[in-house]
Structure formats: C-alpha cells, structure tokens
Design an enzyme around this catalytic site. Sequence first.
Site, PDB file in Angstrom:
ATOM      1  N   LYS A  10       0.831  -1.203   0.000  1.00 32.04           N
ATOM      2  CA  LYS A  10       0.000   0.000   0.000  1.00 32.04           C
ATOM      3  C   LYS A  10       0.874   1.265   0.000  1.00 32.04           C
ATOM      4  CE  LYS A  10      -3.859  -2.272   2.476  1.00 32.04           C
ATOM      5  NZ  LYS A  10      -4.704  -2.204   3.711  1.00 32.04           N
ATOM      6  N   PHE A  58     -15.221   4.494   8.119  1.00 33.92           N
ATOM      7  CA  PHE A  58     -13.920   4.972   7.648  1.00 33.92           C
ATOM      8  C   PHE A  58     -13.724   4.776   6.139  1.00 33.92           C
ATOM      9  CE2 PHE A  58     -13.638   0.706   9.470  1.00 33.92           C
ATOM     10  CZ  PHE A  58     -13.152  -0.025   8.390  1.00 33.92           C
ATOM     11  N   ARG A  90      -1.079 -14.458   4.118  1.00 36.83           N
ATOM     12  CA  ARG A  90      -1.822 -13.801   5.201  1.00 36.83           C
ATOM     13  C   ARG A  90      -1.102 -13.964   6.546  1.00 36.83           C
ATOM     14  NH1 ARG A  90      -6.205 -10.153   4.531  1.00 36.83           N
ATOM     15  NH2 ARG A  90      -6.738 -10.646   6.678  1.00 36.83           N
ATOM     16  N   THR A  96      -5.403  -7.593  10.751  1.00 38.75           N
ATOM     17  CA  THR A  96      -5.791  -6.328  10.118  1.00 38.75           C
ATOM     18  C   THR A  96      -5.392  -5.116  10.968  1.00 38.75           C
ATOM     19  OG1 THR A  96      -7.675  -7.506   9.175  1.00 38.75           O
ATOM     20  CG2 THR A  96      -7.772  -5.099   9.132  1.00 38.75           C
ATOM     21  N   ARG A 107       2.458  -6.311   9.291  1.00 33.74           N
ATOM     22  CA  ARG A 107       1.575  -5.264   9.816  1.00 33.74           C
ATOM     23  C   ARG A 107       1.946  -4.897  11.251  1.00 33.74           C
ATOM     24  NH1 ARG A 107      -4.209  -7.458   7.388  1.00 33.74           N
ATOM     25  NH2 ARG A 107      -4.131  -6.292   5.421  1.00 33.74           N
ATOM     26  N   ASN A 121      -1.857  -0.360   7.300  1.00 34.12           N
ATOM     27  CA  ASN A 121      -1.202  -1.625   7.623  1.00 34.12           C
ATOM     28  C   ASN A 121      -0.332  -2.183   6.506  1.00 34.12           C
ATOM     29  OD1 ASN A 121      -3.312  -2.276   5.987  1.00 34.12           O
ATOM     30  ND2 ASN A 121      -4.482  -3.403   7.540  1.00 34.12           N
ATOM     31  N   HIS A 124      -1.832  -5.425   1.585  1.00 36.93           N
ATOM     32  CA  HIS A 124      -3.111  -6.106   1.385  1.00 36.93           C
ATOM     33  C   HIS A 124      -2.820  -7.498   0.859  1.00 36.93           C
ATOM     34  CE1 HIS A 124      -7.129  -7.069  -0.096  1.00 36.93           C
ATOM     35  NE2 HIS A 124      -6.498  -7.586  -1.130  1.00 36.93           N
TER      36      HIS A 124
HETATM   37  P1  IDP Z   1      -7.798  -7.112   5.609  1.00 37.68           P
HETATM   38  O1  IDP Z   1      -7.018  -6.061   4.844  1.00 37.68           O
HETATM   39  O2  IDP Z   1      -7.002  -7.670   6.762  1.00 37.68           O
HETATM   40  O3  IDP Z   1      -8.355  -8.194   4.713  1.00 37.68           O
HETATM   41  P2  IDP Z   1     -10.446  -5.889   5.682  1.00 37.68           P
HETATM   42  O4  IDP Z   1     -11.482  -6.142   6.727  1.00 37.68           O
HETATM   43  O5  IDP Z   1     -10.662  -6.472   4.331  1.00 37.68           O
HETATM   44  O6  IDP Z   1      -9.039  -6.374   6.290  1.00 37.68           O
HETATM   45  O7  IDP Z   1     -10.280  -4.319   5.592  1.00 37.68           O
HETATM   46  C1  IDP Z   1      -9.629  -3.696   4.506  1.00 37.68           C
HETATM   47  C2  IDP Z   1      -8.739  -2.573   5.030  1.00 37.68           C
HETATM   48  O8  IDP Z   1      -9.552  -1.578   5.688  1.00 37.68           O
HETATM   49  C3  IDP Z   1      -7.735  -2.989   6.111  1.00 37.68           C
HETATM   50  O9  IDP Z   1      -6.571  -3.574   5.598  1.00 37.68           O
HETATM   51  C4  IDP Z   1      -7.480  -1.683   6.826  1.00 37.68           C
HETATM   52  O10 IDP Z   1      -6.573  -0.858   6.087  1.00 37.68           O
HETATM   53  C5  IDP Z   1      -8.862  -1.043   6.807  1.00 37.68           C
HETATM   54  N1  IDP Z   1      -9.643  -1.385   8.006  1.00 37.68           N
HETATM   55  C6  IDP Z   1     -10.310  -2.537   8.259  1.00 37.68           C
HETATM   56  N2  IDP Z   1     -10.957  -2.523   9.423  1.00 37.68           N
HETATM   57  C7  IDP Z   1     -10.718  -1.296   9.953  1.00 37.68           C
HETATM   58  C8  IDP Z   1     -11.151  -0.645  11.180  1.00 37.68           C
HETATM   59  O11 IDP Z   1     -11.867  -1.210  12.009  1.00 37.68           O
HETATM   60  N3  IDP Z   1     -10.695   0.622  11.377  1.00 37.68           N
HETATM   61  C9  IDP Z   1      -9.904   1.267  10.479  1.00 37.68           C
HETATM   62  N4  IDP Z   1      -9.471   0.703   9.325  1.00 37.68           N
HETATM   63  C10 IDP Z   1      -9.874  -0.567   9.059  1.00 37.68           C
HETATM   64 MG    MG Z   2      -9.777  -8.050   3.205  1.00 37.09          MG
END
Ligand code: IDP
Ligand code: MG
Length: 165
Positions: A10, A58, A90, A96, A107, A121, A124
């Site tokens: 990212k 967000f 992963r 996350t 991360r 983080n 992706h």
């Molecule tokens: P992942 O990237 O671990 O698969 P997802 O739930 O798909 O997690 O969320 C996509 C992206 O959205 C995350 O990588 C993170 O950057 C952001 N994100 C997810 N959940 C939150 C949250 O609760 N607060 C703030 N940002 C979040």
């Molecule tokens: Mg995801």
Amino acid sequence: MTQQTLVLIKPDGLKKSLTGNVLTRLSETKLDIVAAKIVKVSRELAERHYAHMKDKPFYEELLKYIMGEYHKRKVMALIYWGEDAISKVRAICGSTNPEEADPVSIRGAYGRITTKGVYENVIHASTNEEEAEREIKLWFQPDEIISNLYPAKIVKEKIEKRAWA
Ligand code: IDP
Ligand code: MG
C-alpha cells in the site's frame, strides 16, 4: 492445493521505503511471483477494490489511503502463486489491526493507526480463493501475468493507446 493471491504494498509501504523488506519477508513463503507492477490507483479502482467496505464509517478515508493521498500516489501490485499461497501470505501479513498484529508480522512491525482511525497496515492480501479471483481480475489483465491463472478469451478491440514515439 496451489492457489494464487493478490498482494498490494500500500502507499504507506512505498512512502516508508518498505518494498524491499516486505518482498524479503514474503520470500520466506517460497511462493512464485507471477505478476508485478506499480499502479496509480484511480478512485474507480479504489471503490471496486473496497466495495465490501462501503458501509464502514472509515470508507472515505480508506479510499484516500489506498489512492495514496497521504503518501505517494502509488501501490505495488503482485500476484503470488503456489501451495497454500493465500494462508501463507496472510500469516506473514498479520492481523488487520496493526496494534493487535503479531509484532513479527509485516503489519505488526510496520503498521500504525492514523489519528483519523484508518489502519495503515502496509500490505493487502486476498483472504480466500473467491476474493483472490475477483481482485486479481480487477488489478491485472491476462497478458500481464506470466501463467494462465483463469480462463481468458481473445478479443479484437480497436482502441487508441499510447505507443513509444
Ligand atoms: P484485511 O485487509 O485484513 O483483509 P479488511 O477487513 O478487508 O481487512 O479491511 C480492509 C482494510 O480496511 C484494512 O486492511 C485496513 O486498512 C482497513 N480497516 C479494516 N478494518 C478497519 C477498522 O476497524 N478501522 C480502520 N481501518 C480498518
Ligand atoms: Mg480483506
């Protein structure tokens, strides 16, 4: 089971010069990289990539983050291929939430939570085969991948495109 998975470094990862570190960590998986490129992320691509996050508070900040408004306006996109690619990648990424992620994961080591509440983080990675297929087809065209991951067809298109002058 052999799988393919989409990885994005990212904009915060690029801004912090973490590309090398992230790729070195991912090489522990011994998976093959079958595609890679640097992408300037349009609003449309960001919206399609994060379509499932549309209702999150967000969401707008998340779009700005992946488009690189707070960092460099670019993302490195890669496809990793091999045995259990999705879970192997992963595992190295970590959870996350970077504050909850294992400190040894990518991360956990490099992520942060912004004052606006977005999890920056660094990386992706697709979470399952269905998501991997959707994301790979969104970020890459068949000719950009060195192997045949999904069925493709030949289309004749008369389009204007840039060529070397
Ligand atoms: P992942 O990237 O671990 O698969 P997802 O739930 O798909 O997690 O969320 C996509 C992206 O959205 C995350 O990588 C993170 O950057 C952001 N994100 C997810 N959940 C939150 C949250 O609760 N607060 C703030 N940002 C979040
Ligand atoms: Mg995801």
